[in-house]
Design an enzyme around this catalytic site. Structure first.
Site, PDB file in Angstrom:
ATOM      1  CE  LYS A  27     -12.881  13.650  48.449  1.00 56.45           C
ATOM      2  NZ  LYS A  27     -11.465  13.506  49.502  1.00 56.45           N
ATOM      3  NE  ARG A  97     -13.505  13.723  53.693  1.00 54.70           N
ATOM      4  CZ  ARG A  97     -12.414  13.919  54.422  1.00 54.70           C
ATOM      5  NH1 ARG A  97     -11.364  14.478  53.970  1.00 54.70           N
ATOM      6  NH2 ARG A  97     -12.250  13.337  55.654  1.00 54.70           N
ATOM      7  N   GLY A 106      -6.451  19.381  46.636  1.00 56.34           N
ATOM      8  CA  GLY A 106      -6.287  20.653  47.563  1.00 56.34           C
ATOM      9  C   GLY A 106      -6.658  21.682  46.864  1.00 56.34           C
ATOM     10  CG  MET A 108     -12.418  22.698  44.419  1.00 54.79           C
ATOM     11  SD  MET A 108     -13.615  21.851  43.479  1.00 54.79           S
ATOM     12  CE  MET A 108     -12.963  20.380  43.465  1.00 54.79           C
ATOM     13  NE  ARG A 347      -5.913  11.366  45.139  1.00 54.24           N
ATOM     14  CZ  ARG A 347      -6.081  12.511  45.599  1.00 54.24           C
ATOM     15  NH1 ARG A 347      -7.078  13.213  45.319  1.00 54.24           N
ATOM     16  NH2 ARG A 347      -4.872  12.976  46.124  1.00 54.24           N
ATOM     17  CG  HIS A 469      -0.294  21.399  48.204  1.00 56.35           C
ATOM     18  ND1 HIS A 469       0.292  22.578  47.834  1.00 56.35           N
ATOM     19  CD2 HIS A 469      -1.325  21.451  47.470  1.00 56.35           C
ATOM     20  CE1 HIS A 469      -0.088  23.159  46.685  1.00 56.35           C
ATOM     21  NE2 HIS A 469      -1.041  22.275  46.602  1.00 56.35           N
ATOM     22  CB  SER A 793       6.920  15.860   3.801  1.00 54.47           C
ATOM     23  OG  SER A 793       7.072  16.341   5.162  1.00 54.47           O
ATOM     24  CB  THR A 796       1.595  21.281  10.248  1.00 57.06           C
ATOM     25  OG1 THR A 796       2.815  20.582  10.919  1.00 57.06           O
ATOM     26  CG2 THR A 796       0.626  20.032   9.560  1.00 57.06           C
ATOM     27  CB  CYS A 860       8.657  17.398   8.235  1.00 56.54           C
ATOM     28  SG  CYS A 860       8.171  18.828   6.932  1.00 56.54           S
ATOM     29  CE1 TYR A 880       7.884  11.702   6.930  1.00 62.69           C
ATOM     30  CE2 TYR A 880       7.238  10.338   5.201  1.00 62.69           C
ATOM     31  CZ  TYR A 880       7.588  11.590   5.649  1.00 62.69           C
ATOM     32  OH  TYR A 880       8.092  12.487   4.859  1.00 62.69           O
TER      33      TYR A 880
END
Ligand code: PEP
Ligand code: MG
Length: 926
Positions: A27, A97, A106, A108, A347, A469, A793, A796, A860, A880
């Site tokens: 702001k 403000r 809204g 705060m 903003r 809101h 590959s 994960t 993958c 990839y």
């Protein structure tokens, strides 16, 4: 020079600018920017976010150095305004403000009309000759100050605001319906009653001294950084606590000075659809909070043409100036005081996914931004919204014709939602927790409702406009929302909603259409979105699908800039076809074990597992062979020569067997075996820690005939496909490899079968043999493994599990609190842990490439569809990523953004510490 804590703006100049968001908050920075480019901004000053930190370190007191700087700036403000703070003749009034670096609408606190007291109120009456205006402003000030600074507010979830209760009582006594029917004397009396209530309930007297008021308010705004809703909001949007808020002190301008005054909020384009039209609302004779709080339903901005044509024309001009200056859609707040227009805020505007995409694409067309900038503005996950379901038109029409249409409100957040009515946020959360779909139904929402809104499928409000809101927050969350549905009479205490003479209760089903604003009784089925109808179902002509067209443009641009290829995890031809329709360029993981649960396969699979001898096992595998071959041929056909990675069997065998006595007895009967035998075999396969047990390549090494059958099925399918004249490129992937010898064992077997099949079928085809890197030893010895593997590959899911020593199946219990405590910023099974798992990946990439420079590298695990993880994969140079079919568009966009945000020159300069990004990199902020 002493450190600067306060920045002045006004009179065509400013000490700050829009680039100083970290210091001045959004702001403050934008007020400074607008003042600097000559827009009409009331003068004021911003107390920087650094002071917020000092405030907390200083036991929640404003440090003396800051106080004296504030006082100096107050003098400057007095000069600019030509008024004095607390002056008996012409008092200066200010607004206080909050304003953090990231917008937290809204969450705060704000205090308006500060500087009023018994004395200044009287002098203002003399000056304006408008006692009603003065006492209206005064009662609002006391109300806000009483709530925010002195703490008089609702205690219980069903309570109404204590100040509103006093107003209601007053209206009742005066037999009037509306606040506007209260006279100046009534309002003056309200001020007295408010002060008395504050004294009685909180023990605090209301401060008359304006300086005391000022310090109280500034402190309260800093304190509101740590209120519950601000904390909840920060959690939701990953905003660090350390950022703090700034405080803006600004000359008050009044929209409630009569019919020539007013206030409004607007977006420079339609924030719901993205249309290039001025989109906003205003109220004459009102203060800003009235529009945002939704207590009065405002008028559409075009009406201002009639109410105040000059201000309207000026606003239209400002709209264009701002879009050109910021090259984005802006959200503005303005006030008209006796015919003079003031800008109070601007903003970058929050928008729906639909709007974000349309605005970005349109702005490229308007040459305001480039394609690259457009891509940077669309968060990959926003694409999810375009894939979300809409109501089944036929069912909805039947419902509306059948008289179930209850009401029509504002179409504040597009999409379709069905759920059970709940009337407060606490219930919404509790119901959702036990798996219910709920529609949070409120007279209006307030920032307190943030958690309930997040838990609900959709939000329905009786009051408030498109910028209320409820509407703002719902759009930001991507929630369906119908707002300002005035026909609904909601009774919080009874937990009922009455409309058109019908009463609905808590728990009743309703459906809300956030695209049309309709509220319908009962449940209505949903159907695929426009994009899905074009891409997947092919039931809609792309020429008649504007949302699809914009989506397609974004995808084309993304493909232009990304360097990562996108594959998909799919085990069925139909899944593969969906993924290809979404732009997948290959299959990165076909989990063959999923196929064993398909039609007719589980029987021979179980037979194979229960077999006592090699012969019996081979006999069962012989039954599986044609079934697997058919599956693979189906996938090859759909993939039309694109690479297809097929993984050999991975899960522990007990996963394929029944575990209850009943099911085991049934299986025994089917197989002609004794129940005891089946039971004994299941028990013998039991493992204490199956995820680290007899699974992955260990199965294929102990039972090579399984890998042999799978390899044969793959290659026979490849041969058949090739014979049909289609291209085919299978990549056989061995899971859970930790030691080169494991892979070498399986590779030899796979290559032998490939040679046999080529010979038998007299056909040649290309194929690769590679491995998953999903346990740390595999990553660490990647240089050795790459001597055999033609591709890696990264699995994960398992690599996270094994690196963190956290079971992927049991982690929920502590990982959620872990994330809450910020031990991990994000769930590491969702967003790649760059510092830990990521470092192993990086090591494997480097070591693998050292041995085999042309090695193909991909991912993958589930992270392949997560934007931050995709970025990391780009940074470490994978070829990839592979993700579920519906995340393919997201991965395409994420890959493009990763390429744009990490240009090659930077990449070369990056060091290991750059990859430690989970706590400090830019992707952490996203
Ligand atoms: C992985 O471990 O990341 C993986 C893709 O394999 P799965 O999830 O099947 O174990
Ligand atoms: Mg795995």
């Amino acid at each position: 020079m002493a450190k600067k804590y306060v920045y002045f703006f006004g009179g065509g100049a400013a000490e700050g600018n829009m680039k100083m968001k970290n210091l001045l908050g959004g702001k403050g920075a934008n007020l400074a920017e607008m003042a600097g480019i000559g827009l009409p901004v009331p003068p004021g000053f911003t107390v920087s976010t650094e002071v917020c930190d000092l405030f907390y370190k200083n036991k929640k007191r404003i440090p003396e150095a800051v106080k004296s700087e504030v006082e100096k700036n107050l003098r400057k403000l007095e000069k600019a305004a030509g008024q004095r703070f607390g002056d008996a003749a012409d008092p200066l009034l200010v607004s206080i403000r909050s304003g953090a670096r990231a917008s937290m609408p809204g969450m705060m606190d704000t205090i308006l009309n500060l500087g009023l007291n018994e004395k200044t109120a009287r002098s203002l009456v003399d000056k304006t000759g408008n006692p009603r205006f003065v006492y209206d402003s005064y009662r609002r000030f006391v109300q806000m100050y009483g709530d925010v600074v002195l703490g008089l507010r609702p205690v219980h979830k069903d309570d109404i605001d204590p100040f509103e209760a006093i107003i209601e009582q007053k209206k009742h006594e005066r037999a009037v319906d509306s606040d506007t029917d209260l006279s100046a004397d009534d309002l003056k009396d309200l001020v007295a009653r408010f002060k008395a209530a504050i004294k009685e309930k909180t023990g605090h007297g209301f401060p008359e001294d304006p300086m005391k008021q000022l310090w109280g308010a500034v402190g309260a705004v800093f304190s509101s950084w740590m209120n519950d809703r601000a904390i909840a909001y920060r959690k939701l949007y990953a905003i660090p606590e350390a950022w703090g808020t700034a405080v803006n002190v600004q000359l008050m301008v009044f929209g409630n000075m009569g019919q020539d005054s007013g206030t409004g909020v607007a977006f420079t384009r339609d924030a719901a659809t993205g249309e290039n039209t001025f989109y906003g609302e205003y109220l004459m004779n009102a203060q800003g909070e009235d529009v945002v709080a939704g207590t009065r339903t405002p008028l559409p901005i075009v009406e201002l043409k009639k109410d105040d044509p000059e201000s309207y024309v000026q606003l239209e001009k400002i709209r264009h100036i701002l879009e050109k200056h910021y090259t984005d859609m802006m959200d503005i707040e303005f006030t008209i005081q006796q015919g003079k227009l003031y800008m109070l805020q601007c903003r970058v505007g929050k928008r729906t996914a639909f709007a974000a995409i349309k605005i970005a694409v349109d702005m490229v067309g308007e040459k305001l931004i480039t394609e690259k900038e457009a891509l940077a503005r669309i968060e990959p996950d926003q694409l999810n919204q375009l894939l979300r379901p809409v109501f089944d038109t036929a069912e909805k029409e039947a419902a509306t014709k059948g008289g179930l249409l209850l009401a029509k409100g504002l179409n504040a957040g597009p999409g379709a939602a069905t759920g059970r009515i709940v009337f407060n946020s606490v219930d919404a959360e509790a119901w959702a927790k036990r798996g219910e779909k709920v529609i949070l139904t409120r007279i209006e929402t307030s920032p307190e409702d943030i958690k309930g809104m997040n838990a609900a499928e959709g939000i329905l409000t009786a009051r408030g406009g498109m910028t209320s809101h409820a509407a703002l927050v719902a759009r930001q969350m991507g929630k369906v929302c119908v707002a300002g549905c005035g026909e609904l009479a909601i009774d919080y205490a009874r937990h009922t909603m009455t409309v058109k003479g019908r009463t609905l209760r808590e728990g009743d089903w309703i459906s809300i259409d956030g695209t049309t604003g309709q509220v319908i009784e009962g449940r209505i089925a949903t159907k695929p979105s426009e994009v899905l109808q074009v891409v997947i179902d092919k039931t809609l002509d792309p020429a008649k699908a504007p949302v699809y067209q914009t989506f397609a443009k974004v995808m084309t641009w993304a493909d232009k800039f990304r360097t990562l290829k996108i594959r998909t995890n799919a085990d069925q031809p139909d899944q593969s076809a969906n993924a290809v329709a979404f732009g997948a360029e290959g299959i990165g993981l076909c989990r063959t074990e999923h196929m064993f649960f398909g039609e007719g396969k589980i029987g021979p699979m179980r037979e194979m597992i229960l077999a006592d001898t090699l012969e019996a096992r081979k006999a069962a595998l012989a039954k599986l062979l044609p079934l697997q071959r058919k599956d693979f041929a189906g996938i090859f056909e759909v993939m039309k020569g694109r690479p297809v990675t097929i993984r050999t069997i991975d899960p522990p065998l007990h996963e394929f067997l029944p575990h209850t006595e009943k099911d085991q007895r049934e299986l025994a009967a089917e197989m002609g075996l004794s129940y005891e035998k089946v039971k004994a075999r299941v028990e013998s396969l039991h493992e204490f820690n199956p995820m680290l047990g007899f699974r992955g390549c260990r199965l294929g090494i102990i039972y090579p005939e399984i890998t042999e059958m799978q390899a044969r099925a793959i290659f026979e399918a490849a041969a058949a496909t090739k014979k049909k004249g289609l291209d085919v490129e299978p990549e056989v992937m061995i899971p859970l490899v930790g030691h080169i010898k494991e892979l070498a064992h399986q590779e030899a077997l796979v290559r032998r079968v490939a040679a046999e099949v080529m010979k038998e079928q007299s056909v040649k085809f290309k194929y690769l043999v590679g491995t998953m890197i999903e346990i740390p030893r595999g990553a660490v010895t990647a240089d050795e493994i790459a001597a055999v593997a033609e591709f890696f590959s990264f699995g994960t899911n398992d690599l996270t599990q094994t690196t963190l020593g956290v079971s992927r199946d049991d982690a929920g219990r502590f990982l959620v609190p872990y994330v809450e405590k910020e031990i991990y910023t994000k769930d590491p099974f969702e967003v790649l842990d760059r510092d830990g798992v990521g470092q192993l990946m990086r090591m494997a990439v480097e070591r693998g490439r050292k041995t085999r420079p042309a090695i193909k590298l991909g991912i993958c695990g589930e992270h392949g569809g997560d934007p931050s993880s995709v970025e990391f994969c780009h940074i470490i140079g994978l070829n990839y990523v592979s993700c579920s079919p519906f995340r393919v568009p997201i991965a395409r966009l994420a890959a493009a953004r990763a390429a744009l945000m990490n240009p090659p020159a930077d990449k070369a300069k990056k060091t290991a510490s750059d990859y430690h990004g989970t706590r400090k990199g830019k992707s952490d902020i996203r």
